[in-house]
Design a protein around this motif. Sequence first.
Motif, PDB file in Angstrom:
ATOM      1  N   LEU A 241      15.297  23.014 -18.398  1.00 51.22           N
ATOM      2  CA  LEU A 241      14.758  22.230 -19.503  1.00 51.22           C
ATOM      3  C   LEU A 241      15.885  21.437 -20.143  1.00 51.22           C
ATOM      4  O   LEU A 241      16.983  21.959 -20.340  1.00 51.22           O
ATOM      5  CB  LEU A 241      14.130  23.150 -20.547  1.00 51.22           C
ATOM      6  CG  LEU A 241      12.942  23.975 -20.078  1.00 51.22           C
ATOM      7  CD1 LEU A 241      12.522  24.942 -21.180  1.00 51.22           C
ATOM      8  CD2 LEU A 241      11.796  23.100 -19.669  1.00 51.22           C
ATOM      9  N   PRO A 242      15.639  20.171 -20.473  1.00 54.40           N
ATOM     10  CA  PRO A 242      16.687  19.394 -21.128  1.00 54.40           C
ATOM     11  C   PRO A 242      16.876  19.857 -22.566  1.00 54.40           C
ATOM     12  O   PRO A 242      15.922  20.274 -23.235  1.00 54.40           O
ATOM     13  CB  PRO A 242      16.160  17.959 -21.077  1.00 54.40           C
ATOM     14  CG  PRO A 242      14.680  18.095 -20.972  1.00 54.40           C
ATOM     15  CD  PRO A 242      14.429  19.378 -20.230  1.00 54.40           C
ATOM     16  N   ALA A 243      18.089  19.781 -23.025  1.00 53.74           N
ATOM     17  CA  ALA A 243      18.369  20.101 -24.427  1.00 53.74           C
ATOM     18  C   ALA A 243      17.860  18.958 -25.289  1.00 53.74           C
ATOM     19  O   ALA A 243      17.958  17.793 -24.912  1.00 53.74           O
ATOM     20  CB  ALA A 243      19.874  20.266 -24.624  1.00 53.74           C
ATOM     21  N   PRO A 244      17.319  19.267 -26.448  1.00 51.23           N
ATOM     22  CA  PRO A 244      16.884  18.197 -27.342  1.00 51.23           C
ATOM     23  C   PRO A 244      18.077  17.377 -27.828  1.00 51.23           C
ATOM     24  O   PRO A 244      19.202  17.853 -27.847  1.00 51.23           O
ATOM     25  CB  PRO A 244      16.208  18.936 -28.499  1.00 51.23           C
ATOM     26  CG  PRO A 244      16.649  20.336 -28.401  1.00 51.23           C
ATOM     27  CD  PRO A 244      17.095  20.585 -26.999  1.00 51.23           C
ATOM     28  N   GLU A 245      17.788  16.149 -28.198  1.00 50.69           N
ATOM     29  CA  GLU A 245      18.838  15.293 -28.746  1.00 50.69           C
ATOM     30  C   GLU A 245      19.337  15.890 -30.062  1.00 50.69           C
ATOM     31  O   GLU A 245      18.583  16.512 -30.806  1.00 50.69           O
ATOM     32  CB  GLU A 245      18.302  13.889 -29.007  1.00 50.69           C
ATOM     33  CG  GLU A 245      17.931  13.126 -27.755  1.00 50.69           C
ATOM     34  CD  GLU A 245      19.134  12.805 -26.891  1.00 50.69           C
ATOM     35  OE1 GLU A 245      20.224  12.524 -27.439  1.00 50.69           O
ATOM     36  OE2 GLU A 245      18.986  12.843 -25.664  1.00 50.69           O
ATOM     37  N   LEU A 246      20.597  15.678 -30.334  1.00 52.92           N
ATOM     38  CA  LEU A 246      21.159  16.113 -31.614  1.00 52.92           C
ATOM     39  C   LEU A 246      20.719  15.146 -32.709  1.00 52.92           C
ATOM     40  O   LEU A 246      20.500  13.955 -32.439  1.00 52.92           O
ATOM     41  CB  LEU A 246      22.681  16.154 -31.545  1.00 52.92           C
ATOM     42  CG  LEU A 246      23.252  17.265 -30.676  1.00 52.92           C
ATOM     43  CD1 LEU A 246      24.734  17.053 -30.437  1.00 52.92           C
ATOM     44  CD2 LEU A 246      23.018  18.610 -31.324  1.00 52.92           C
ATOM     45  N   PRO A 247      20.589  15.621 -33.933  1.00 54.72           N
ATOM     46  CA  PRO A 247      20.242  14.721 -35.035  1.00 54.72           C
ATOM     47  C   PRO A 247      21.296  13.623 -35.193  1.00 54.72           C
ATOM     48  O   PRO A 247      22.455  13.806 -34.820  1.00 54.72           O
ATOM     49  CB  PRO A 247      20.230  15.629 -36.260  1.00 54.72           C
ATOM     50  CG  PRO A 247      20.250  17.022 -35.753  1.00 54.72           C
ATOM     51  CD  PRO A 247      20.776  16.998 -34.365  1.00 54.72           C
ATOM     52  N   ALA A 248      20.883  12.519 -35.768  1.00 57.79           N
ATOM     53  CA  ALA A 248      21.799  11.386 -35.970  1.00 57.79           C
ATOM     54  C   ALA A 248      22.785  11.641 -37.108  1.00 57.79           C
ATOM     55  O   ALA A 248      23.753  10.908 -37.259  1.00 57.79           O
ATOM     56  CB  ALA A 248      20.992  10.122 -36.256  1.00 57.79           C
ATOM     57  N   VAL A 249      22.560  12.667 -37.890  1.00 54.00           N
ATOM     58  CA  VAL A 249      23.458  12.999 -38.994  1.00 54.00           C
ATOM     59  C   VAL A 249      24.269  14.237 -38.624  1.00 54.00           C
ATOM     60  O   VAL A 249      23.826  15.041 -37.803  1.00 54.00           O
ATOM     61  CB  VAL A 249      22.670  13.262 -40.300  1.00 54.00           C
ATOM     62  CG1 VAL A 249      21.952  12.011 -40.749  1.00 54.00           C
ATOM     63  CG2 VAL A 249      21.710  14.410 -40.144  1.00 54.00           C
ATOM     64  N   PRO A 250      25.442  14.402 -39.204  1.00 52.77           N
ATOM     65  CA  PRO A 250      26.228  15.610 -38.906  1.00 52.77           C
ATOM     66  C   PRO A 250      25.469  16.869 -39.319  1.00 52.77           C
ATOM     67  O   PRO A 250      24.780  16.889 -40.342  1.00 52.77           O
ATOM     68  CB  PRO A 250      27.492  15.443 -39.757  1.00 52.77           C
ATOM     69  CG  PRO A 250      27.559  13.998 -40.078  1.00 52.77           C
ATOM     70  CD  PRO A 250      26.144  13.500 -40.093  1.00 52.77           C
ATOM     71  N   LEU A 251      25.608  17.910 -38.518  1.00 54.22           N
ATOM     72  CA  LEU A 251      24.996  19.186 -38.853  1.00 54.22           C
ATOM     73  C   LEU A 251      25.815  19.862 -39.941  1.00 54.22           C
ATOM     74  O   LEU A 251      27.036  19.793 -39.955  1.00 54.22           O
ATOM     75  CB  LEU A 251      24.937  20.076 -37.612  1.00 54.22           C
ATOM     76  CG  LEU A 251      24.105  19.517 -36.467  1.00 54.22           C
ATOM     77  CD1 LEU A 251      24.242  20.413 -35.240  1.00 54.22           C
ATOM     78  CD2 LEU A 251      22.658  19.381 -36.858  1.00 54.22           C
ATOM     79  N   LYS A 252      25.138  20.506 -40.860  1.00 56.34           N
ATOM     80  CA  LYS A 252      25.802  21.142 -41.991  1.00 56.34           C
ATOM     81  C   LYS A 252      25.687  22.648 -41.857  1.00 56.34           C
ATOM     82  O   LYS A 252      24.582  23.184 -41.711  1.00 56.34           O
ATOM     83  CB  LYS A 252      25.126  20.679 -43.269  1.00 56.34           C
ATOM     84  CG  LYS A 252      25.679  21.267 -44.516  1.00 56.34           C
ATOM     85  CD  LYS A 252      24.925  20.715 -45.717  1.00 56.34           C
ATOM     86  CE  LYS A 252      25.119  21.638 -46.893  1.00 56.34           C
ATOM     87  NZ  LYS A 252      24.273  21.260 -48.006  1.00 56.34           N
ATOM     88  N   PRO A 253      26.803  23.372 -41.890  1.00 56.64           N
ATOM     89  CA  PRO A 253      26.713  24.827 -41.838  1.00 56.64           C
ATOM     90  C   PRO A 253      25.930  25.372 -43.024  1.00 56.64           C
ATOM     91  O   PRO A 253      26.045  24.863 -44.127  1.00 56.64           O
ATOM     92  CB  PRO A 253      28.170  25.302 -41.879  1.00 56.64           C
ATOM     93  CG  PRO A 253      29.018  24.109 -41.845  1.00 56.64           C
ATOM     94  CD  PRO A 253      28.160  22.900 -42.032  1.00 56.64           C
ATOM     95  N   ARG A 254      25.143  26.400 -42.771  1.00 55.92           N
ATOM     96  CA  ARG A 254      24.341  27.002 -43.831  1.00 55.92           C
ATOM     97  C   ARG A 254      25.120  28.025 -44.615  1.00 55.92           C
ATOM     98  O   ARG A 254      24.733  28.392 -45.712  1.00 55.92           O
ATOM     99  CB  ARG A 254      23.109  27.661 -43.237  1.00 55.92           C
ATOM    100  CG  ARG A 254      22.140  26.652 -42.729  1.00 55.92           C
ATOM    101  CD  ARG A 254      20.970  27.250 -42.037  1.00 55.92           C
ATOM    102  NE  ARG A 254      20.557  28.532 -42.591  1.00 55.92           N
ATOM    103  CZ  ARG A 254      19.427  29.120 -42.299  1.00 55.92           C
ATOM    104  NH1 ARG A 254      18.596  28.557 -41.466  1.00 55.92           N
ATOM    105  NH2 ARG A 254      19.115  30.278 -42.813  1.00 55.92           N
TER     106      ARG A 254
END
Length: 54
Positions: free
Chosen positions: A37-50
Amino acid sequence: MFWNWIGRSQEEIVQARRDWMEGTRFGEVKGYDGDPLPAPELPAVPLKPRGRVR
């Protein structure tokens, strides 16, 4: 958390996605007849640690 990877930084998650898409690092799933299965695209914004909440 993005998809099913654990990463401490944006760079680690980007690398994990790349490794998955290239078929390296994660091994193969025995008994599965289809293409990976292909990995989903990453969001266009930086990911923020929770942060760690206990």
